[in-house]
Motif scaffolding. Sequence first.
Motif, PDB file in Angstrom:
ATOM      1  N   MET A 171      23.737  -0.878 -25.894  1.00  0.00           N
ATOM      2  CA  MET A 171      23.447  -0.730 -24.464  1.00  0.00           C
ATOM      3  C   MET A 171      24.220   0.382 -23.786  1.00  0.00           C
ATOM      4  O   MET A 171      23.959   0.717 -22.808  1.00  0.00           O
ATOM      5  CB  MET A 171      24.098  -2.195 -23.796  1.00  0.00           C
ATOM      6  CG  MET A 171      23.068  -3.213 -24.119  1.00  0.00           C
ATOM      7  SD  MET A 171      21.189  -2.891 -24.242  1.00  0.00           S
ATOM      8  CE  MET A 171      20.808  -2.534 -22.595  1.00  0.00           C
ATOM      9  N   LEU A 203      26.180  -5.285 -29.333  1.00  0.00           N
ATOM     10  CA  LEU A 203      26.114  -4.962 -27.792  1.00  0.00           C
ATOM     11  C   LEU A 203      26.042  -3.600 -27.518  1.00  0.00           C
ATOM     12  O   LEU A 203      25.859  -3.084 -26.404  1.00  0.00           O
ATOM     13  CB  LEU A 203      26.973  -5.976 -27.048  1.00  0.00           C
ATOM     14  CG  LEU A 203      26.533  -7.546 -27.002  1.00  0.00           C
ATOM     15  CD1 LEU A 203      27.751  -8.340 -26.378  1.00  0.00           C
ATOM     16  CD2 LEU A 203      25.172  -7.387 -25.991  1.00  0.00           C
ATOM     17  N   ARG A 253      23.902 -11.725 -21.147  1.00  0.00           N
ATOM     18  CA  ARG A 253      22.700 -11.143 -20.561  1.00  0.00           C
ATOM     19  C   ARG A 253      22.770 -10.518 -19.037  1.00  0.00           C
ATOM     20  O   ARG A 253      22.178  -9.511 -18.793  1.00  0.00           O
ATOM     21  CB  ARG A 253      21.811 -12.594 -19.989  1.00  0.00           C
ATOM     22  CG  ARG A 253      20.373 -12.210 -19.643  1.00  0.00           C
ATOM     23  CD  ARG A 253      19.462 -13.508 -19.582  1.00  0.00           C
ATOM     24  NE  ARG A 253      19.584 -14.348 -20.654  1.00  0.00           N
ATOM     25  CZ  ARG A 253      19.135 -14.298 -21.774  1.00  0.00           C
ATOM     26  NH1 ARG A 253      17.958 -13.335 -21.897  1.00  0.00           N
ATOM     27  NH2 ARG A 253      19.073 -15.256 -22.834  1.00  0.00           N
ATOM     28  N   VAL A 307      19.120 -10.420 -26.442  1.00  0.00           N
ATOM     29  CA  VAL A 307      20.296 -11.414 -26.056  1.00  0.00           C
ATOM     30  C   VAL A 307      19.888 -12.697 -26.760  1.00  0.00           C
ATOM     31  O   VAL A 307      20.947 -13.438 -27.222  1.00  0.00           O
ATOM     32  CB  VAL A 307      20.433 -11.510 -24.618  1.00  0.00           C
ATOM     33  CG1 VAL A 307      21.423 -12.683 -24.199  1.00  0.00           C
ATOM     34  CG2 VAL A 307      20.899 -10.196 -23.916  1.00  0.00           C
ATOM     35  N   VAL A 366      23.975  -6.876 -20.077  1.00  0.00           N
ATOM     36  CA  VAL A 366      22.630  -5.969 -20.418  1.00  0.00           C
ATOM     37  C   VAL A 366      21.909  -5.545 -19.493  1.00  0.00           C
ATOM     38  O   VAL A 366      21.441  -4.399 -19.329  1.00  0.00           O
ATOM     39  CB  VAL A 366      22.064  -6.922 -21.426  1.00  0.00           C
ATOM     40  CG1 VAL A 366      20.685  -6.392 -22.014  1.00  0.00           C
ATOM     41  CG2 VAL A 366      22.833  -7.156 -22.844  1.00  0.00           C
ATOM     42  N   PRO A 380      15.125  -6.019 -24.158  1.00  0.00           N
ATOM     43  CA  PRO A 380      16.681  -6.501 -23.802  1.00  0.00           C
ATOM     44  C   PRO A 380      16.687  -8.088 -23.740  1.00  0.00           C
ATOM     45  O   PRO A 380      17.768  -8.293 -24.318  1.00  0.00           O
ATOM     46  CB  PRO A 380      16.724  -5.779 -22.441  1.00  0.00           C
ATOM     47  CG  PRO A 380      16.128  -4.581 -22.450  1.00  0.00           C
ATOM     48  CD  PRO A 380      14.714  -4.966 -23.193  1.00  0.00           C
TER      49      PRO A 380
END
Length: 485
Positions: free
Chosen positions: A176, A173, A79, A51, A82, A47
């Motif tokens: 996620m 993104l 960040r 980023v 996430v 993860p």
Amino acid sequence: MNLTQKLAFFCAGLLFLSQSSALAQDNLWEVSRQSLVSILEESHYSPDAFVDAMGNPNLDMTMDSVRPKTYSRYRSLVRSWVHSQLPDIDVRFIRECGKGLLSKRRWEIQSHTFTYRSQTVDGREIEMSGRVTFLANREEGIPHEVKSISLYSHQALMDKSWAPSQSLMFAPLKVMWDSAVIEPDFQNWGINHGIEPDGSGSSIQMGRQLADCTVAALEVMRQHGVTLSPEGYTTNWGSSQGAMPALQFAKWYDTDAPQWFRDALRLRSTFSTEAAVDSPSSTRALFQSAEHLSLKIISLVGYYRAFTPQQMGGYRPEDFVPEWYTEKKYPLEDGRMVSFLDAISFSLSDITQPITYTFTSFDQVYAPDILTEDGMVNPDCPKMEAWLSCIKTHNTLEGWVPRHPVYLAHAPKDDFIPYEKAYELYRDISDEGKNPNVHMLSIPFPSFIPTGGMMSHLVIAFLGQILLSFEENPEDMQRRYKTVK
């Protein structure tokens, strides 16, 4: 390249989003079950590494030139978001493959760039490029079923490095949410940059390129043990220059897509923002003033090269522009010589922007017989009538009665693409508001956005791309924007 020049390249071609009459009438989309050609690159991320990999130096510099420290603040926000999603993802994968040694995660983020077969605006079959990003088990032999698939049609690009296959940008993104994110480069970008003319004049054909890219991406996923869950679905997103291709894809899905394609995707809803407009009327609006020609130039003359004379009513690209556009040549690094018209068509801004930055009148853009005596564009002259007719056919959504939710969004204070044009399209495809599947959202105007000309559109569209990247489904954008209808 200064900021104004970069913004011009970023916004080039927002309005001419349409498709060729020959292709629309004679060649219904015949999407192949197998379009994947090759894998260009595959990346595996934790993860935090994911980023860190997002964006590129050109993006950082551009964002910071609009507002200092913008990108560092954005990366920090990303960040945090996430990390907020990790507990749910961890639980989902523990159910699939158990806990790893010392509770080490047994899943990762994978992103693959690839080439696939599709068709150009003028009907040629070529290879194009795209990207797919998804969550997957790290343990070999353990498959994973994603909750959803997210299709994303990107905005106009400021630099060739911004193409999905070249850099990991914002839309991924959505991974996620345990969504597989599929992004085509579209004609002229990725492996075809500087070789193929910009295909943005054909939203229907860009919609087909999205469909072909989707088939290839599904195969890449399958090869890595990832499929859509039986309860899963697909969402469809488009921003700015990608707004109309997303709608064209939704129309095709509703009306002509083969059943095997529908079964594979199960489209749920579509979100289209900041350029869902009728091309001919929006193009006519560009003729009202010769201001900001350096920003309008690609929208005005940059899409002719993608079409055949037959598609343009018998006219050639050269017929629309001053003679020097094709007579003067410029060298490229690979040894080729290109005309100014080619440089515009191939999005070679390093050549075009230093020249167009000085443009102040329409005689620097169009052939003399397109202009009136006072130097304005005559939209009723034979050439322009042919072109406006061409782009109307190439952009039409006529006959579409949306069967799945469609969310259109536009900012009333967008000074480049009038809100009224977006609202007109809403009225058209919603049957004057009678179709409950079609919704219109109003985008608020943050106080820090500069007003005037194209800048307002650029910043609003850019913020919109960021916001939609954090949302799971198109209907969730109603929390961000005001519902008009």
